[in-house]
Design a protein around this motif. Sequence first.
Motif, short mmCIF file in Angstrom:
data_model
loop_
_atom_site.label_atom_id
_atom_site.label_comp_id
_atom_site.label_asym_id
_atom_site.label_seq_id
_atom_site.Cartn_x
_atom_site.Cartn_y
_atom_site.Cartn_z
N VAL A 81 8.11 -4.59 7.17
CA VAL A 81 8.27 -5.95 6.15
C VAL A 81 7.92 -6.46 5.43
O VAL A 81 7.75 -6.69 4.55
N LEU A 82 5.89 -6.41 5.91
CA LEU A 82 5.20 -6.23 4.87
C LEU A 82 4.74 -6.14 3.01
O LEU A 82 4.85 -6.15 2.78
N LEU A 83 5.13 -3.97 4.12
CA LEU A 83 5.31 -3.55 3.13
C LEU A 83 6.11 -3.41 2.13
O LEU A 83 6.29 -3.65 1.00
N ASP A 84 7.40 -4.29 2.51
CA ASP A 84 8.78 -4.25 1.73
C ASP A 84 8.78 -5.54 0.37
O ASP A 84 9.14 -5.41 -0.23
N LEU A 85 8.02 -6.47 1.54
CA LEU A 85 7.43 -7.38 0.57
C LEU A 85 6.58 -7.22 -0.53
O LEU A 85 6.75 -8.08 -2.03
N TYR A 86 5.60 -7.03 -0.12
CA TYR A 86 4.72 -6.33 -1.39
C TYR A 86 5.79 -5.42 -2.78
O TYR A 86 4.54 -4.98 -4.17
N LYS A 87 6.21 -4.83 -1.99
CA LYS A 87 6.85 -4.00 -2.86
C LYS A 87 7.79 -4.70 -3.87
O LYS A 87 7.74 -4.37 -5.17
N LYS A 88 8.66 -5.60 -3.11
CA LYS A 88 9.09 -6.15 -4.49
C LYS A 88 8.50 -7.55 -5.02
O LYS A 88 8.52 -8.28 -5.94
N CYS A 89 7.17 -7.66 -4.75
CA CYS A 89 6.50 -8.46 -5.56
C CYS A 89 5.18 -7.80 -6.67
O CYS A 89 4.82 -8.83 -7.26
N GLY A 90 5.16 -6.95 -6.73
CA GLY A 90 4.67 -5.60 -7.00
C GLY A 90 3.33 -5.43 -6.84
O GLY A 90 2.33 -5.92 -7.56
N ARG A 91 2.80 -6.24 -5.55
CA ARG A 91 1.95 -6.48 -5.34
C ARG A 91 1.11 -5.31 -4.92
O ARG A 91 0.73 -4.30 -3.69
N ILE A 92 0.87 -3.69 -5.35
CA ILE A 92 0.33 -3.08 -5.38
C ILE A 92 -0.57 -2.52 -4.39
O ILE A 92 -1.01 -1.62 -3.66
N GLU A 93 -1.95 -2.72 -4.92
CA GLU A 93 -2.93 -3.15 -4.48
C GLU A 93 -3.31 -3.47 -2.97
O GLU A 93 -3.25 -2.92 -2.17
N GLU A 94 -2.10 -4.76 -2.47
CA GLU A 94 -2.08 -4.18 -0.83
C GLU A 94 -1.03 -3.32 -0.33
O GLU A 94 -1.67 -3.17 0.81
N GLN A 95 -0.18 -2.91 -1.49
CA GLN A 95 1.07 -2.49 -0.03
C GLN A 95 -0.25 -0.77 -0.28
O GLN A 95 0.42 -0.36 0.63
N ILE A 96 -1.10 -0.88 -0.84
CA ILE A 96 -2.05 0.61 -1.11
C ILE A 96 -3.24 0.58 -0.12
O ILE A 96 -3.04 1.28 1.14
#
Length: 290
Positions: free
Chosen positions: A98-113
Motif C-alpha cells: 500500500v505504501l508503494l502505491d501511495l509513494y507512487k501517487k505522491c511522486g516520492r520516488i526516493e522513498e519508493q526506491i
Amino acid sequence: MSSGRGENRELVFHVIHKLPSGDTPYVRAKHAQLVYKDPEAAIVLFWKAINAGDRVDSALKDMAVVMKQQDRAEEAIEAIKSFRGRCSKQAQESLDNVLLDLYKKCGRIEEQIKLLKQKLRMIYLGEAFNGKPTKMARSHGKKFQVSVKQETSRILGNLGWAYMQQTNYVAAEVVYRKAQLIDPDAKNACNLSLCLIKQARYDEAQSFIEDVLQGRLSGSDDGKSKTRAEELLQELESRQPDLIWTPSGLNLDEAFVEGLDQLVNEWAPFRSRRLPIFEEISPFRNQLAC
C-alpha cells in the motif's frame, strides 16, 4: 415469514459486499465504505477501529486505500508509518505494498526506491514468503500462487520504473536486465528497450522489442504488451541513427551503493540463508563491465 426473508436478504447483502458481521467500529466503517459510499465517514470509523484495537491490520490498510481515493495520500502515508507498529507481522508486507502505491501517487520516488530495495533484501535473506518458495496472492478478487522468482522479477521491474522516473536510464537498464535473467517478461522487456532507446542503443533495443512481437516472452500474447512494443518500434524508427546520448549525470555507484550491488557484496555473511534464486544472479557490476 417477513422476518425470515429479512434475515435472508441481510445474509445475501453481507455475502455480496463481503462485509464482516457485528457492530464494531470496523464493521461500521466497512458499511460506510461499501454500502453507503461515504468515504469520509468510513475514514473516521476506521480511525476509531484502530484506536479501539478492532481489526487493526485491516482497518489501517483499508483506511489508507480510502484516503488515497480521496486524494489524501500524504495523510495515508503518515498514518501507516505511525500505526503499523500496532499491526501483526503478517500484515507488514501488505502495508508495504500500500505504501508503494501511495509513494507512487505522491511522486516520492526516493522513498519508493528505498522500500523496493528493502523488499529485495527480505527476499534475499529468506525473510519474505516465510522462507517458502511460493505464496498465495490476490488480485481482482482472485487468488493465485506467486513464486519467489516472479516476486523478485516484479519488484525489480518496479525498481527499474522508479529509476526511469528519475531519468536514470543506466540504473534502470541494469535492474531490468536482472529482472529478465530471473523471469523473462514482455512488460519488462518493453521497459528495457525504452531504456536502451533513451541511451541511443537502438540495435539492442530492437532485439528486445522483437522478442515481444515474436511471442518469445511470458506475457507476449497480452494485447497491451504488443501494442507497447509496436509503439516502441515506431519510436525507434523515428530516431536519428547518429544521435549521441549524454548521461543525466547520476552516478551509478551512488545510485546502487545501498541497493542492488549490496545484494552481492554486503550480504555475503548471510549467503547460507539466501533463497536459491540469488545464487543464480551474478554480481551486478559484471553486467556493467560487459
